[in-house]
Every structure is written in C-alpha cells, then in structure tokens.
Design a protein around this motif. Structure first.
Motif, short mmCIF file in Angstrom:
data_model
loop_
_atom_site.label_atom_id
_atom_site.label_comp_id
_atom_site.label_asym_id
_atom_site.label_seq_id
_atom_site.Cartn_x
_atom_site.Cartn_y
_atom_site.Cartn_z
N THR A 111 24.35 -42.08 -0.01
CA THR A 111 24.87 -42.46 -1.32
C THR A 111 24.44 -41.45 -2.38
N LEU A 112 23.17 -41.02 -2.31
CA LEU A 112 22.68 -40.06 -3.29
C LEU A 112 23.35 -38.70 -3.15
N HIS A 113 23.71 -38.32 -1.93
CA HIS A 113 24.46 -37.08 -1.76
C HIS A 113 25.78 -37.14 -2.51
N ASP A 114 26.45 -38.28 -2.48
CA ASP A 114 27.70 -38.45 -3.24
C ASP A 114 27.44 -38.31 -4.74
N VAL A 115 26.34 -38.88 -5.21
CA VAL A 115 26.00 -38.79 -6.63
C VAL A 115 25.76 -37.34 -7.03
N MET A 116 24.99 -36.62 -6.21
CA MET A 116 24.66 -35.24 -6.56
C MET A 116 25.90 -34.34 -6.51
N ALA A 117 26.79 -34.61 -5.56
CA ALA A 117 28.03 -33.84 -5.48
C ALA A 117 28.89 -34.08 -6.73
N ALA A 118 28.94 -35.33 -7.17
CA ALA A 118 29.71 -35.64 -8.37
C ALA A 118 29.10 -34.99 -9.60
N ALA A 119 27.76 -34.99 -9.69
CA ALA A 119 27.09 -34.35 -10.82
C ALA A 119 27.36 -32.84 -10.83
N GLN A 120 27.32 -32.22 -9.65
CA GLN A 120 27.60 -30.79 -9.57
C GLN A 120 29.01 -30.48 -10.06
N HIS A 171 28.80 -44.74 -10.41
CA HIS A 171 27.75 -44.73 -9.39
C HIS A 171 26.60 -45.67 -9.74
N GLY A 172 26.57 -46.14 -10.96
CA GLY A 172 25.53 -47.07 -11.36
C GLY A 172 24.30 -46.36 -11.89
N VAL A 173 23.70 -46.96 -12.95
CA VAL A 173 22.54 -46.36 -13.59
C VAL A 173 21.37 -46.22 -12.62
N ASP A 174 21.15 -47.22 -11.79
CA ASP A 174 20.01 -47.18 -10.87
C ASP A 174 20.10 -45.98 -9.92
N ARG A 175 21.30 -45.73 -9.41
CA ARG A 175 21.48 -44.59 -8.51
C ARG A 175 21.26 -43.27 -9.25
N LEU A 176 21.71 -43.18 -10.49
CA LEU A 176 21.53 -41.95 -11.26
C LEU A 176 20.06 -41.70 -11.56
N VAL A 177 19.31 -42.79 -11.82
CA VAL A 177 17.86 -42.65 -12.02
C VAL A 177 17.20 -42.22 -10.73
N GLU A 178 17.58 -42.84 -9.60
CA GLU A 178 16.99 -42.51 -8.31
C GLU A 178 17.28 -41.06 -7.91
N ALA A 179 18.45 -40.55 -8.32
CA ALA A 179 18.82 -39.16 -8.01
C ALA A 179 18.13 -38.16 -8.93
N GLY A 180 17.41 -38.66 -9.95
CA GLY A 180 16.71 -37.76 -10.86
C GLY A 180 17.58 -37.22 -11.97
N TYR A 224 12.37 -23.65 -17.96
CA TYR A 224 13.04 -24.11 -16.74
C TYR A 224 12.61 -25.55 -16.46
N LEU A 225 13.56 -26.37 -16.08
CA LEU A 225 13.28 -27.76 -15.76
C LEU A 225 13.95 -28.09 -14.43
N ASN A 226 13.16 -28.59 -13.48
CA ASN A 226 13.69 -28.98 -12.17
C ASN A 226 13.84 -30.48 -12.07
N SER A 227 14.68 -30.92 -11.14
CA SER A 227 14.75 -32.34 -10.81
C SER A 227 13.39 -32.83 -10.33
N PRO A 228 13.09 -34.10 -10.55
CA PRO A 228 11.85 -34.65 -9.98
C PRO A 228 12.01 -34.87 -8.48
N ASP A 229 10.93 -35.16 -7.80
CA ASP A 229 11.03 -35.50 -6.39
C ASP A 229 11.84 -36.79 -6.23
N THR A 230 12.75 -36.80 -5.28
CA THR A 230 13.63 -37.94 -5.01
C THR A 230 13.70 -38.14 -3.50
N PRO A 231 14.39 -39.17 -3.02
CA PRO A 231 14.58 -39.31 -1.57
C PRO A 231 15.26 -38.09 -0.93
#
Length: 622
Positions: A111-120, A171-180, A224-231
C-alpha cells in the motif's frame, strides 16, 4: 515461507530466458541458441550465449553463468526474494504465503508503495508547472541536463502546508503520515513534510520509490531534508542510486561512493554510472556490507574539506571490525573545497577518472589521518601516533588481517622515525625491495602481430612516467632498446620524444640528463621533455629528482623500478593476444583444458592490472 526445489524449478521452466535477457541486452539468434555481447564485461564480439532449452546463460569471455533467477540478482542487482517475486508475477505463479504477520506487513508495504508512486508523480507534475520554474533554474545552473532530470525523476514540492495532503487525500491521512509525507505532532492537524524544495526520489534496488530527499531553494535550514524511517525506508541500510549503480558495476567491476545524491547524479551524468551515496549519515556497516556484495574494494570519494575527510575516516573506522579477506575500502581525496561536481565542471571527467585510477588503500588512509592529526615534534606525540594506530588494529576482528595491519603500521612507524634517509620519506610506506615484477608476465612478449601497439588512456600516464624516468636516467635507455622500440604512443608529441631518446642513446654511449637536455634543446621535443620533469608530473621513484649526493641504494631502486615499468607496459599486447586466442579456442571447442587455460589467463590479466595500479602508487613505496 518455504520455496521448495520443485517450485523453483517450475518457476525457471515458465520463464523464457532469451526473452528476459533480451529486454535489456541486444541478442541475436544463433542456431538453437542466442548470442550477445556480454553484459558483465566489455567486449566487441559476442561470446555470451543463451540456451532456452537448458535454461542457462554462459559467457565464454568472463565465465559468467546462471539462470533466470541469477540474471535478476547478478545483472539487475535484486535480492533473491525480490527476483523470485518479479519472475513469479511474470510467470503467473503464486509465491508460497508467509506467516500471517509477515503477510500483513507485506500488505502494508504494498500500500505504501502505491502512496510513494503517487507522490512521485505529483512532485514531477509540480516540477513541470509554472511554480517549478525556480527548481528548473537551479538544476540548469548546476549543469543538469534534461535527460538526467528525467532519468532521476526530479520533482518539486510547493511551499504549502497542505497541497500534497489534498492531492493524495484518497490514500488517507494515516497512510501519508506512515509514508513520511506528512508530519503529525500530538493532536494537531498533519501537514506536508516537504515544502518549497527540489525533490529527489530515493529508490530501492527494484527501482521503486521508497523515500524522498528535498533540497531547499533559497535560504533556510536544513539545506537537505530526507524522509524519516518508515516501513519502506531505513536510511542506515539504503544507498541512493543502487538500482542504477548495481548493473553498471557489473560492467566496470567497481563501485564509487560519494557523500550525497547531487554528487552521485553529477557523476552519473558525466559517465560514472556505478556510483552510490549514503543518505545524510556516515557510511554504515550495513551499507558497507551491501556494497561488498557487488565489489570487494569500493572507492570512497569524499570532499576535500575537513567534513569530507572526517566522513572518510568514520567510514574507515566502521569498516575495521567487519573486514574480511579480500574485502576492504579504497579512498580518493578531492582537491580542497571541491566536490565531484566542482571538479568535473572545472576540469572535465578525465580529471576525476585520473583520481579514481590511483585510490588510497584503507591502511594508507588511516596512517595519513593519524599522522596528520597533530604535530609530531616530541617523543610523546610520536608515541601517541603509535598508540592511535594500534588502537585501530585492536578493532579488527579478523586476526589474520589484524596481524598484517600491525606489521604494516609498525614498518611505517619504524621507517618514519628510526630509519629514514631524508625528510621526504616521512609518512611514506617503507621500501619493500623484495617486490618484483611477476615473472609469469615476462613470457608475454610482443609477437610480430603485436609488435606495434598503441598505448593510450591510463597506460599512457605510465608511459609518460617512463619517458620522464629515461630523461633523468638516460644511461638506462640502451638497456631497453628492443622494448622501447615496440611502444607506439597515442600522444604524437610523446611518440616523437620517445624516438628522439632512442636516437640520441644510439649515438651516445655515455650520457647524463643535462647532456641529453642540451641535445633535445635543438629539437621540437625540448618543451615536452622539460614538462615531464616538472614537480607535477606523474611521480614514480624513477622520475623523482634526487639530490647530487643521493645514496646508491636510491639510484639502484630507481633503475630497477624503471626497468619493471617498461616490462609492464610492453608485456600487455602479448598477454592480450594470448587471452584472445584462448577465448577463441574455448568458443570453438569447450573442454576442461581450454577452459582452464582461459581462466588462468584471465587471472593473469587481473594480476597484471593490479600491478599496473601498484606501479602508479610506487611513489609511496620509499
């Protein structure tokens, strides 16, 4: 999960190997097989065969051999399970299910891969919009081309606290938070993490976006700012650009490690595709282990400033406890105040290539850093150096390696403080007069077919060093008439100078450097000859200026090293011809004997290359 041999065999049988390989390599039908130029090493004529019936590929040039799974792991750089999953999806096979908890974690990741692909996709869309003009201008000013922008997927995050959240609301706020992608603090409304930044996607070895790096445009911190650690993302285990560098390293046999992703992108654009970068931290043990799966001695390329050198030393110290036979780190130091991008823009890709052709080994880096740590002007500070060195030795878990380091450091310490002949020997590797040119290479003399051979590129630098050595020691020219006559240099001025040196030596039996220069002054070669004697010329033992009262031992060493360097350069064509002939015999009739001979010559070629590298570092040997 359990993958039985039967299940794996079924997977291999459902994959058409030629189709799989043909997606990235140009192949051609050859009877019941297919042929191609090998993707694992550079070659001009095809020696790589694919047999669909037997389900394997084999290269008669470099010995690469494997099936569909090994193709995905070795050429694509995937992990075993990732390779199996990709092949299973293509073959329409179900991968045996893991335990329920693992399956749940996998579902979250999917699910998070889908979120990150959409963000990209959204970041790229903003980059190409009117708002993205500043980001586009920044890359243009840094010399990043349009094709590089597309290849690395640059994007832009508008300076807004909620634009991304609104755009990906499905994708829902919770998923976006989980994806960083969103920041949530206590009970406050979540907001966009990246705002007003150039966005750089960070991908896993399969090329999927798992995180982002954002560079601020204009003033502000952090730059420079990186994503935090996520699943999906663990910055201590992730290497930027690994998805592209892994297959590239199969061609070059190396991996370059730089400090940041903009350095990696600049080098990739300049043609150095085999480059990775850690993500905002010093190189970790996990990242070192990951790189060692690809190459045994990666080259770390850090900035020439204090911060860059400290990062290099941190990587060196972290590597010590996990060193194992044949696995180490090499280093290059960039000019002070420059990063790889600065160097390439100022002097061109060849300047960087020259640096990585002469890397510094791990033991040399540690010695240099500790030697320069403080002024060594008292017995106490010298003893402090020794203590620091042997503290590092105690960190090495492998006792055989630790013993070698102990011996190397002790020899350098003794040579520096108790056995030096002049001040210039301080900090250098002690002389090892037993190191000889491998006798096995002497037999590879040029034949009639290879007597006239071209020297260019890296070997040309060695040849220039030889010419400088002959000018400083003209009495040695007559000893090498036959070998020198076989050399043809790509640089026409150097070739002309070589011819003049041979002609002068044939006319004059006794000659010193000043007398030689007096004769050359009347020719077109004089300025070239003087240039090879400058302090910034390639500095072997034999083209270094020696004092008038230099000990005979140093002069003899220079003559011996000069003779060895000439042998190295002139042995190459015979060795290459022998290897080409052995490869032809293997292709015509693959027998144990022909294959063994080919592999022996391949090993000899590798040893030959290693000796060339040693010769370019020979100035550190006295």
């Amino acid at each position: 999960m359990t993958l039985t041999p039967q299940w794996l065999e079924e997977l291999r049988s459902r994959v058409t190997l030629s189709t799989l390989i043909g997606r990235t390599v140009k192949i051609q039908k050859a009877g019941r097989e297919y042929k191609a130029c090998c993707p694992f090493h550079n070659e001009k004529s095809p020696s790589f065969t694919i047999n669909d019936e037997k389900g394997f590929y084999h290269c008669f040039g470099c010995g690469a051999h494997g099936d569909a799974i090994s193709w995905m792991t070795e050429q694509r750089g995937l992990g075993f399970m990732d390779a199996v999953k990709d092949l299973a999806a293509e073959a329409q096979m179900e991968v045996p299910a893991p335990d329920p908890r693992a399956a749940q974690r996998q579902e979250v990741r999917a699910t998070l891969h889908d979120v990150m692909a959409a963000a990209q996709d959204w970041f790229v869309e903003q980059f190409n919009s009117t708002e993205g003009a500043a980001a586009r201008d920044y890359l243009k000013n840094r010399g990043i081309s349009e094709s590089t922008i597309r290849e690395f997927g640059f994007g832009f995050a508008p300076n807004s606290r909620g634009r991304l959240k609104d755009a990906l609301s499905k994708h829902g706020v919770d998923r976006l938070v989980e994806a960083g992608l969103l920041i949530k603090v206590d009970d406050k409304e979540p907001y966009d993490r990246f705002r007003g930044r150039l966005m750089i996607p960070i991908r896993d070895p399969r090329g999927r976006v798992i995180a982002f790096g954002g560079r601020i445009l204009g003033d502000g911190e952090p730059k420079y700012l990186n994503s935090p650690d996520t699943p999906l993302f663990d910055k201590g285990r992730t290497l930027y650009n690994l998805d592209k560098a892994s297959p590239a390293s199969r061609q070059t046999g190396r991996i370059l490690v730089v400090e940041g992703y903009m350095d990696a992108i600049a080098l990739a654009q300049a043609g150095f595709k085999d480059v990775v970068a850690p993500l905002g931290t010093a190189l970790t043990e996990h990242q070192i282990e990951r790189i060692w799966k690809m190459v045994e001695a990666p080259i770390l390329c850090f900035d020439g400033d204090n911060a860059g050198q400290k990062a290099a030393m941190r990587a060196a110290v972290r590597a010590l406890p996990i060193l194992r036979p044949s696995h180490s780190l090499n280093f290059i130091s960039l000019p002070a105040g420059q990063d790889p991008d600065d160097l390439i823009r100022a002097e061109g890709a060849h300047a960087f290539a020259a640096l990585i052709a002469r890397p510094q080994m791990l033991d040399e880096k540690i010695w240099q850093v500790e030697y320069d740590a403080e002024p060594l002007n008292s017995p106490e500070t010298k003893a402090g150096l020794k203590k620091r060195l042997f503290d590092h030795v105690r960190d090495i878990a492998d006792q055989d390696i630790a013993q070698h380091y102990r011996q190397v450091f002790n020899e350098r310490y003794q040579s520096t403080f108790f056995a030096r002949t002049d001040n210039r020997s301080e900090g250098r590797r002690p002389q090892n007069s037993n190191r000889k040119f491998p006798s096995k290479f002497v037999s590879y003399k040029p034949t009639d077919d290879t007597k006239s051979f071209l020297i260019e590129g890296y070997d040309l630098q060695i040849a220039k060093g030889i010419l400088g050595g002959l000018i400083r020691h003209p009495c040695r020219i007559s000893s090498h008439f036959e070998e020198l006559s076989a050399i043809r240099l790509a640089d026409s001025q150097m070739q002309l100078l070589l011819g003049e040196l041979i002609n002068v030596a044939m006319r004059k039996e006794t000659l010193d450097m000043q007398g030689l220069l007096t004769i050359l002054e009347k020719t077109d070669c004089y300025n070239v000859a003087k240039g090879l004697l400058r302090a910034d010329a390639l500095n072997f033992t034999f083209n270094r200026k020696l004092p008038d009262d230099a000990p005979s031992l140093l002069i003899e060493r220079a003559h011996r090293d000069l003779a060895e360097a000439i042998k190295v350069v002139t042995a190459r064509p015979g060795l290459e011809a022998a290897l080409a002939e052995a490869t032809r015999r293997v292709q015509d009739d693959l027998t144990e004997e022909s294959y063994a001979e080919q592999q022996r010559l391949r090993k000899a070629k590798q040893l030959f290359h290693e000796r060339l590298v040693e010769l370019t570092q020979i100035d550190d040997a006295i």
